[in-house]
Write a protein that holds these residues in place. Sequence first.
Motif, PDB file in Angstrom:
ATOM      1  N   ASP A  29       1.807   7.855  -3.475  1.00 53.34           N
ATOM      2  CA  ASP A  29       1.921   6.884  -4.552  1.00 53.34           C
ATOM      3  C   ASP A  29       1.455   5.520  -4.070  1.00 53.34           C
ATOM      4  O   ASP A  29       1.257   5.299  -2.878  1.00 53.34           O
ATOM      5  N   ALA A  30       1.303   4.620  -5.015  1.00 51.80           N
ATOM      6  CA  ALA A  30       0.741   3.304  -4.725  1.00 51.80           C
ATOM      7  C   ALA A  30       1.636   2.491  -3.803  1.00 51.80           C
ATOM      8  O   ALA A  30       1.176   1.591  -3.122  1.00 51.80           O
ATOM      9  N   HIS A  34       3.201   3.583  -1.205  1.00 46.62           N
ATOM     10  CA  HIS A  34       3.134   4.073   0.176  1.00 46.62           C
ATOM     11  C   HIS A  34       1.692   4.411   0.515  1.00 46.62           C
ATOM     12  O   HIS A  34       1.347   5.577   0.684  1.00 46.62           O
ATOM     13  N   PRO A  35       0.846   3.423   0.571  1.00 43.44           N
ATOM     14  CA  PRO A  35      -0.597   3.687   0.671  1.00 43.44           C
ATOM     15  C   PRO A  35      -1.003   4.452   1.924  1.00 43.44           C
ATOM     16  O   PRO A  35      -2.018   5.123   1.919  1.00 43.44           O
ATOM     17  N   THR A  90       1.399   0.517 -11.887  1.00 39.47           N
ATOM     18  CA  THR A  90       0.244   0.588 -10.994  1.00 39.47           C
ATOM     19  C   THR A  90      -0.812   1.456 -11.653  1.00 39.47           C
ATOM     20  O   THR A  90      -0.530   2.125 -12.648  1.00 39.47           O
ATOM     21  N   GLU A 138      -5.763  -0.624   6.692  1.00 42.34           N
ATOM     22  CA  GLU A 138      -4.930   0.585   6.600  1.00 42.34           C
ATOM     23  C   GLU A 138      -4.603   1.127   7.978  1.00 42.34           C
ATOM     24  O   GLU A 138      -3.514   1.671   8.193  1.00 42.34           O
ATOM     25  N   GLU A 173      -1.265  -1.499  -4.060  1.00 46.46           N
ATOM     26  CA  GLU A 173      -1.312  -0.611  -2.894  1.00 46.46           C
ATOM     27  C   GLU A 173      -2.087  -1.265  -1.753  1.00 46.46           C
ATOM     28  O   GLU A 173      -1.764  -1.101  -0.578  1.00 46.46           O
TER      29      GLU A 173
END
Lengths: 72, 268, 902, 527
Positions: C284-285, C287-288, C534, C314, C801
């Motif tokens: 999900d946004a 928990h990128p 989101t 990241e 995110e």
Amino acid sequence: MSFLQALLDFMGLGGRLHLEWISSAEARKFVQVVTEFTAKIKVLGPNPIKGWQGPEIPDSLPSIFEGRALGV
Amino acid sequence: MNMMHEIVKEWLEQEKIDLFIGYKVVDGHPLPCFFTRENIDDVDNLVESKARYPLEKIAAKVYSTHPEMKIGILARDCNQRALNVLYVWNQLDPEKIETVGINCCPSPAREHADCSYLEREPSGPLKTLIGIENNLKPEQAEVYSQEERFKRWSYEFEKCIKCYGCRNICPVCFCKECSLEHSDLIKKGELPVEIPIFHLVRAVHMAGRCIDCGLCEDACPANIPLRLLYREVNQITARLFDYRAGTDSGQSPFSILGENVTLEPMSL
Amino acid sequence: MDKCIACGTCAQKCPKKVEDEYNEGLIKRKAIYVPYSQAVPLKYTIDKDYCIYFQKGKCRACEKLCPAKAINFEEKEKELILNVGSLILSPGFKSFDPSSYDAYSYARLSNVVTSMEFERILSATGPFMGHLSRPSDRKEPQKIAWIQCVGSRDLNTCNNGYCSSVCCMYAVKQTVIAGEHSKTPLDCAVFFMDMRTHGKDFDKYYENAGKAGVRFIRSRIHTVEPLPGSDDARIRYVTEDGSMEDEIFDMVVLSTGLEIDASIADLSERLGVELDKYRFTSTDAFHPVGTSIPGIYACGVFTGPKDIPGSVMEASAAACAASEKLSPVRNSNTRKFVAPPEVDVSAQTPRVGVFVCNCGTNIGGVVRVPEVAEYAGTLPNVVYVEENLFTCSQDTQDKMTDVIEKESLNRVVVAACTPRTHEALFQETLINAGLNKYLFEMANIRNHDSWVHADDPDAATEKAKDLVRMAVAKAALLSPLKQTDLSLSHDALVVGGGISGMTAALSLCKQGYHVHLVEKSDNLGGNGRKIYKTYSGEEVRPFIDALVKDIEAENLVTLHLGTSIANVDGFVGNFKTELKSGEFSETIEHGAVILATGAKESRPGEYLLGEHDAVVTHLEMDQLLRETSPKLEDAQNVVFIQCVGSRNDENPYCSKVCCTHSVESALALKRKNPDLNVYILYRDMRTYGKREDLYREAREIGVLFVRYSKEDKPVATADGEKVLVEFRDPLIDRRLAVKADILCLATAIISHRDRQLAQFFKVSMDSDGWFLEAHQKLRPVDFANDGVFLCGMAHYPKPIEESIAQAKAAASRATTVLSMDHIQVGGIVSYIAPELCSGCLGCISVCPFGAIDFDGEKRVAVVNQALCKGCGACAAACPSETPVLMGFNNDELYAQIKNALG
Amino acid sequence: MTNSMKEFEDSGCIFVIGSNTTETHPIIAGRIMTAKEKGAKLIVADPRNIHLAEFADIVVHHRLGSDVALLNGMMHVIVKNGWHDDKHIEERTEGFSDLEEVLEDYTPKKVEAITGVGCVDIERMAEMYAGNHPAALLYAMGITQHTTGVDNVKSCCNLAMLCGNVGVRSGGVNPLRGQSNVQGACDMGGLPNVFPGYQPVADQTANEKFSNAWGKALPERAGLTLTDMVKGMGDGRIKALCVFGENPKLSDPDSGHLDHVLKKLDFLLVQDLYMTETAADADVFFAGASVAEEDGTYTNTERRCMRGNKAIDPLGKALPDWDIICRLSSAMGYAMDYSCPEEIFDEMTSLTPSYGGMTYERLGINGLQWPCPGKDHPGTPYLHKDNFSRGKGKFHAVKYLDPDEMPDEDYPFFLTTGRMFSHYHTGTMTRVSPHLHSEQKSGYIEVSPKDAGDMMLNDGENVRVLSRRGQIEVPVKITSRVGEGLLFSPFHFRENPINRLTNPAFDPIAKIPEFKVCAVKLEKIAE
């Protein structure tokens, strides 16, 4: 840099200074800049500072004083 | 007692200033002189005179050791421009300086040009043949070819006897360590001075600083057209940076690298 | 592998040629090879699939010829078992293979290349040494076409429905670089659908490329045809005004998309990591960098298509996530290095040792190294010379340590490669030998010499001598420099209590660090509070509420609400920041700071915004959606206008999130009321990455998309309770008008332009007001000023995110400072002798790091060694050469120059 | 100087011989440049290719010590061509025929053989000097510091008189004085044979005048010159020596020998600003005041007497020179109780006719040039306007003589000594100035590129220089300022005391040593 170029030009050493930012990725530009500058310097001839021997005093200058004419 | 005397006395008495730098005639010569509260009657000897000395340079010297002292200065336009430059370079605090302005020099700040002090004798015939006439304007000097220019300037620089008079008299020269004395930049121990490096180094350092007071040329025992050289320096500075030292406020363009400086490579 | 000295003999002699996959098969390599020139470790390896010995059992030429006896045919793949606490997946991507696209003639025409192949062609280490040539005949192309979206935004031929995000920008970059590489003016044409240059400064780059003459043609290309009798390619296309054009190009570059290799999908399956339909990780946004398996994290293109800065962010974020769990065992498995005592060389005359490196054949193949070594022996102060095959190899390092001690060397010169990569290594050797590490100098006779003069060994040898002479001259003058240890605060300051700030603060706490969280307003949450969902559909408010709860519950957070920063002193490790809350003020000490001050929605005076009730912004629309406002219920026509206040002269950047936001809102409206007419007026639809799915869905359910240009913007006029929106539809070339019940404006996201904050922390801002990171690609969360980091929208507009990823990245980067026992300052820094300083302030105004202060009492400038980065700007600016850049002082440099001149 | 500095700007021709003007007299050099720019001709004759030579119309490098031959050669050409000033010779001078006779012998060809200056150049010099009236002749130590110093000076005078250049504005014979007040010191009787104003001690009237004024019978015999004093110390006749503001250990020739004789003294007193090499040997050292610490007057090279005003009180225990002398004299039994320098000045002017019209008040800032005999006399910018002091100017028939020491097989190089622009004399004052010190930090010896090449010398390399009197080590400076076979070294540097090598042979009349010529050899120092 432009300032120094202009000043050298005023001094009679125009065109002998060049600055160019060239990144390491711009090999072609580097070659081009160096080649052009080298050619330009060749046209300008040798550095006059190296050959400068002091002022050449012309002997044609008339004396402003009324000296005795030679042989009189 | 003239108005100037009244003002200076009043300032000294009211503690607006602690010291006034002006001129006084000694043995027929006007010389720079300090006027103080302790010796206030001496103010009557204060004269405007035609003499020109870098009084602000003296003030900067006083300021460096007595930063709290409030100084009054007799200021022509050139003195005023020099003061402005010294403010910019943090050598004097404008808060600590009061000026009594007197008119004289032609300056970019004012139109009038009633300063006869700088009228030079016309150059001799040999000089006009192989050197550079001191009365030329930068534009006029540009008629010569590159080769000719180099010859002419080299002739002028050849005459230099390395007395450092131009630097020593210069109101905006203040560095404790002078590049002209840097042995790695300029060859030492020989006359003529290294041509053209010596004079070019000084010219470069004049950029953004020279206020065209002409004292350097007055001081030069070899009659080198320094003023012309630095005028060109000023013109280039004005052209490239739109900056006129002494009249434009703000930092000299030569000490600014740009607004957003990042020395990491910027990609894209 | 330990024996290999990478001399290259094996590859020279190997009889088997293989396509060089690193250069995209454009040239050949041998069956024994180094994968690419910067490979680490630099060791040769045998490609079993092609090696004649492995295939046919005969040859072993390499074994016979290897001088180091390093060939071992018996070596087998080994299985290693590692015990780790967490796992980060960064498998990267593969470039889409367009062979299946028959229409683009990629398989048929050698001058139709993929963008990756074109990258190699432009590269100096590429097949043509960086000369712009086309593969078929090495001719320099005059005319190149780029075709966008090959393998992206395409469900027909490849099932890659997503946008690859990076292709527009790399194509623009390639046009510019190709132009620079070309001797003659190059005709570049880029065929595209939407120009997606949504990254920081990308739009400016795009505009400049256009101004430089690159042709951007909005057209989807269907076929690239061979031109019989030549190697050129023909492209037929329809222009925007509908006319048919026919052009011949020397080369065609297919801007191929990014995709995840099937093998990665296999790996993921083994690990149990869930992937989405495009093989990207499915999370999900919020928990990128997470995956479906706790403890396993992902970063880079694996989580979705992205560019370098995004990947770097990241990566740091994944590292952060991984170490959050592992922080209790930090420093538990480390070894401590003890250096021998430093020899005092101050009274010694210089004794220079010179080590000349062959770098295998890299240098030795061109430069006559023995001659250079012999020459070095004749130079003043040189007492020892040695020639090495690889000076950097571990055995040489050990030997060097012995030699330094035995020969009492007090200066070391290595003539080899670049100090950028190897200086630290050699300096370490000096430390091991008891020498100050600054008594070292390198002569780069590889990158600056043998590589560039490969065709002229005589000149290269002479140049190597020159470089060595210069280095020796400087080395003789080097003096030891001191670095001193400073203690530091292990607390952090996070400025800004939005999603980014809270995320960063919590991450730091989870790693055991105390955090001061400063928020200007009286509550946490920032812009996030106003956002509905989101792009992947999660509601934002519950997430924020949870974050706030966590923050409030966290013992390690000291929360400062309604607080601003009044003053900052100090530097990395030792900041002293004065916080002010109303009348109350306190000074906190911290070692690092993260700036997460966010941005704001602009309210430009356009399209009746603020004048008419029907005109709303995105955030207002989100509120309407959240509240299921009656205003929406009754609406018949809703119009969205994109790029309101973005991509214009005032804000020349793209606000990045608005296209997706509008599509998202349009979908929400349409799902609620399928009869509603929704119009989106846009310039380029920038639904990058997986967001493209939303765009497709929106079109499918009937949202109407109409493009407008910067020159011909829509016009809104009040019409009672409604707003009349007039615009031109370029497809039918007609002016249309819609009576909108709601006009939603995608207004720009703008910076707070907090100059004071920038000044406090000595960081810079770009012209758009965004904080300027240390390096836009490689250091996206760092500042040039150490100890200061950034994240979230203060850096550039971005979706949640990405903000979260960047916040975690910033926390991770801050940890690198906070986890240190002490910081070292000094070394190569500037020194200003007070007796020579005139106090003109020139150096202070040029110092980009704010490292110079003015001592009002002595009236001189003073360098703060902890802030100085040794850039030398002060030394250049000083009218009297007073600042001395230690390690690069005038004497040293002049000695080099004098020696360079003969 | 017969004439004034400013006048040179209007000269028709300036002939500089034996003077490195730009380095040693830069302000006068500035006048020369201005003259040049206004149209004057410039002739430079110097063994070295000095800076001023770059501006000259004619430059000749005559062999060391060949000045008389060169000047005679010029006069030969002038007379041969009838370029001399008959009227001036007739009316103002005497002894021309004797000169004419001697000149006969100095044909350009012969002169070329002696001096190394080509015939054509000699003729051109003669023509230029004679043809551009008024012509000023400038010289310095290059003329005087020879065994033939007096002959050299006489020849200069001969040349000037021959062309009518004496007693005219912008002409004259102009020795450039080497120190700020060396003219004043001579004027004030700082010579062994005269009282102030060049009144001979042997002259009855003068002697009486001064004896009366000072209340003490004064010796009628001339005293000793410095050269004689060294001899006197050597044979023990002189037992005590006072040295005021001099550093003979560096500045005197054959300083090795001087070291030796100084040791023989019973008592040595030195008065100076700084602890000099000589002062280090003294029994008593008096700290003198510097220029900024004392009042007084200076008389410069153009005979201009000017006031020097005290800027600060003497630092430390230093005292003004006059005060020290007064105290010393009083302590020795002759009371001197002057209250200030002005009082001394007034006494001096009352006894010295050429200073007779001067007072502190009249001196002001610009000073006055002597002779200034009366209160209303404006001073004298140039001498000998109507009359010479002796009536008619006397031509001296001077023949050329070789220097005392010439190069030979053992000592093949000519060495000449002098100064360089950034230092002064033995460096006692200039070498303590950081600015001047940074300009030139050590001594050097100038060697021609050719000789340096032959000996494989590198610039800056230390070499050993030896003469019959001593040896020193000094760094080489390779320069085309000197020609083949010629070496030059400044004498400012105690680390490289070049006067250990110089020849103490002196001029029989002036007793001035031959600093400018000696023979030396060079040795490379083995590593």
